[in-house]
Design an enzyme around this catalytic site. Structure first.
Site, PDB file in Angstrom:
ATOM      1  N   ARG A   1       7.778  -7.523 -10.297  1.00 50.05           N
ATOM      2  CA  ARG A   1       8.238  -7.586  -8.895  1.00 50.05           C
ATOM      3  C   ARG A   1       9.575  -8.377  -9.211  1.00 50.05           C
ATOM      4  NH1 ARG A   1       5.255  -8.173  -3.106  1.00 50.05           N
ATOM      5  NH2 ARG A   1       4.991  -5.978  -3.735  1.00 50.05           N
TER       6      ARG A   1
ATOM      7  N   HIS B   1       9.415   1.066  -4.463  1.00 47.91           N
ATOM      8  CA  HIS B   1       7.941   0.672  -4.327  1.00 47.91           C
ATOM      9  C   HIS B   1       7.149   1.539  -4.722  1.00 47.91           C
ATOM     10  CE1 HIS B   1       4.797  -2.336  -3.993  1.00 47.91           C
ATOM     11  NE2 HIS B   1       5.037  -2.489  -2.356  1.00 47.91           N
TER      12      HIS B   1
ATOM     13  N   GLN C   1       3.035   1.495  -4.172  1.00 46.81           N
ATOM     14  CA  GLN C   1       2.750   1.592  -2.611  1.00 46.81           C
ATOM     15  C   GLN C   1       2.460   3.087  -2.298  1.00 46.81           C
ATOM     16  OE1 GLN C   1       1.786  -1.005  -0.465  1.00 46.81           O
ATOM     17  NE2 GLN C   1       0.982   0.673   0.531  1.00 46.81           N
TER      18      GLN C   1
ATOM     19  N   ASP D   1       7.983  -0.061   8.272  1.00 46.89           N
ATOM     20  CA  ASP D   1       7.965  -1.152   7.485  1.00 46.89           C
ATOM     21  C   ASP D   1       8.819  -2.189   8.070  1.00 46.89           C
ATOM     22  OD1 ASP D   1       7.655  -2.840   5.272  1.00 46.89           O
ATOM     23  OD2 ASP D   1       9.129  -1.858   3.959  1.00 46.89           O
TER      24      ASP D   1
ATOM     25  N   CYS E   1       2.849  -0.367   4.815  1.00 43.17           N
ATOM     26  CA  CYS E   1       2.437  -0.980   3.419  1.00 43.17           C
ATOM     27  C   CYS E   1       2.052  -2.305   3.564  1.00 43.17           C
ATOM     28  CB  CYS E   1       3.694  -0.888   2.380  1.00 43.17           C
ATOM     29  SG  CYS E   1       5.120  -1.970   3.051  1.00 43.17           S
TER      30      CYS E   1
ATOM     31  N   ARG F   1      -4.597   0.593  -2.837  1.00 44.92           N
ATOM     32  CA  ARG F   1      -3.463   0.035  -3.848  1.00 44.92           C
ATOM     33  C   ARG F   1      -4.391  -0.340  -5.181  1.00 44.92           C
ATOM     34  NH1 ARG F   1       1.226  -2.717  -2.774  1.00 44.92           N
ATOM     35  NH2 ARG F   1       1.358  -2.763  -5.080  1.00 44.92           N
TER      36      ARG F   1
END
Ligand code: CP
Ligand code: NVA
Length: 304
Positions: free
Chosen positions: A108, A135, A138, A223, A263, A291
């Site tokens: 990340r 991402h 996700q 988001d 998310c 996830r």
């Protein structure tokens, strides 16, 4: 230890074919059922996942770490504060060294190019755990959540409300790979990446008015307005996105049975009203749990 000359990486959704993605999601659902029934499944015994986090995380860290443990393997958390990466050791050298010791690496970080550089110098699969650009993990969980609750997403209408950020770019990739129509409601100046959008113009459109964008939609997604690394832009962003909060009035314009995804972490009263995220059509807790199941399927795919 698995050493392959050309490992498969998962840096964006397009690193897998549509068929592979669908099979992975079906497997994630199967792994979820097995986990809930207490069925032990340890195909990754003796395998180790290295996890480099240059940004904060709750879900990504815990889902990968718990997932590896459940599959019989182990995970190592690496932060730039405590490794030589934070003191300027080159990404290329770090990739060469780590990939001789572990079987898979999750990263990340900020710049997507860093993940690509890392992957180019790694002997083992590299997984993108979020960059400023994408991402993809996700999206595995998001697709799993919709498909489990509503069936095939092919041909459905999905609306993204808010910032054209890493999640939005990933939704554009999902529209291509899972073959749905994506409406993106973002204020001018906050569009998703123009190249990604142009390459997928047959499936995606910008609709500035968020209410219109949500009309008849099967899935509404948002988001945070302030992604990690954008903290100094907070005031300007909150002003720009003021009309883009997903509230009940907006959700009422969606199709009957529409779902809401986020998310997380969520900021109630900013990008989403409390009355939406805490309502029954919000399935964000299933999404967060998925996830772990989706990434277990991904680890199995890359390592077995
Ligand atoms: N959704 C997500 O990636 O959450 P974390 O930042 O907590 O990992
Ligand atoms: N867009 C957000 C997602 C967090 C999981 C960020 O990059 O901070």
């Amino acid at each position: 230890m698995t050493v392959s000359k050309k490992p498969r990486h998962f840096l964006t959704l397009t690193d897998m074919s549509p068929d592979e993605l669908r099979a992975l999601i079906a497997r994630a659902t199967e792994l979820k059922r097995m986990h809930r029934n207490g069925v032990a499944h340890a195909p990754l015994t003796n395998k180790v996942l290295g996890m480099i986090f240059e940004k904060s995380s709750t879900r990504t860290r815990v889902s990968f770490e718990a997932g590896m443990a459940q599959l019989g393997g182990a995970a190592i958390f690496l932060s730039p504060r405590d490794t030589q990466l934070g003191r300027g050791e080159p990404i290329e050298d770090t990739a060469r060294v780590l990939s001789r010791m572990v079987d898979c690496i999750m990263i990340r970080t900020f710049d997507h190019a860093d993940v690509e550089t890392f992957a180019a110098h790694s002997r083992v699969p590299v997984i993108n755990g979020l960059t400023d650009f994408y991402h993809p993990c996700q999206l595995l969980a998001d697709m799993q959540t919709f498909i489990e609750l509503r069936g095939d997403i092919t041909g459905k209408t999905v609306t993204w409300v808010g910032d054209g950020n890493n999640m939005c770019n990933s939704y554009i990739g999902a529209a291509r790979q899972f073959d749905f129509h994506l409406r993106i409601a973002c204020p001018e100046g906050y569009d998703p990446d123009p190249q990604i959008l142009a390459a997928n113009a047959d499936r995606c459109e910008i609709v500035r008015d968020p209410g219109k964008a949500v009309d008849g939609s099967n899935l509404v997604v948002t988001d945070t307005w302030i992604s990690m690394g954008q903290e100094e832009e907070k005031a300007r962003r909150e002003k720009a996105f003021a009309g883009y909060r997903v509230d009940r009035e907006m959700m009422n314009r969606a199709a009957p049975g529409a779902l809401f995804l986020h998310c997380l972490p969520a900021y109630r009263g900013k990008e989403v009203a409390e009355e939406v995220i805490d309502a029954p059509d919000s399935v964000v807790w299933d999404e967060a749990e998925n996830r772990m199941h989706a990434q277990k399927a991904l680890l199995e795919f890359l390592l077995c």
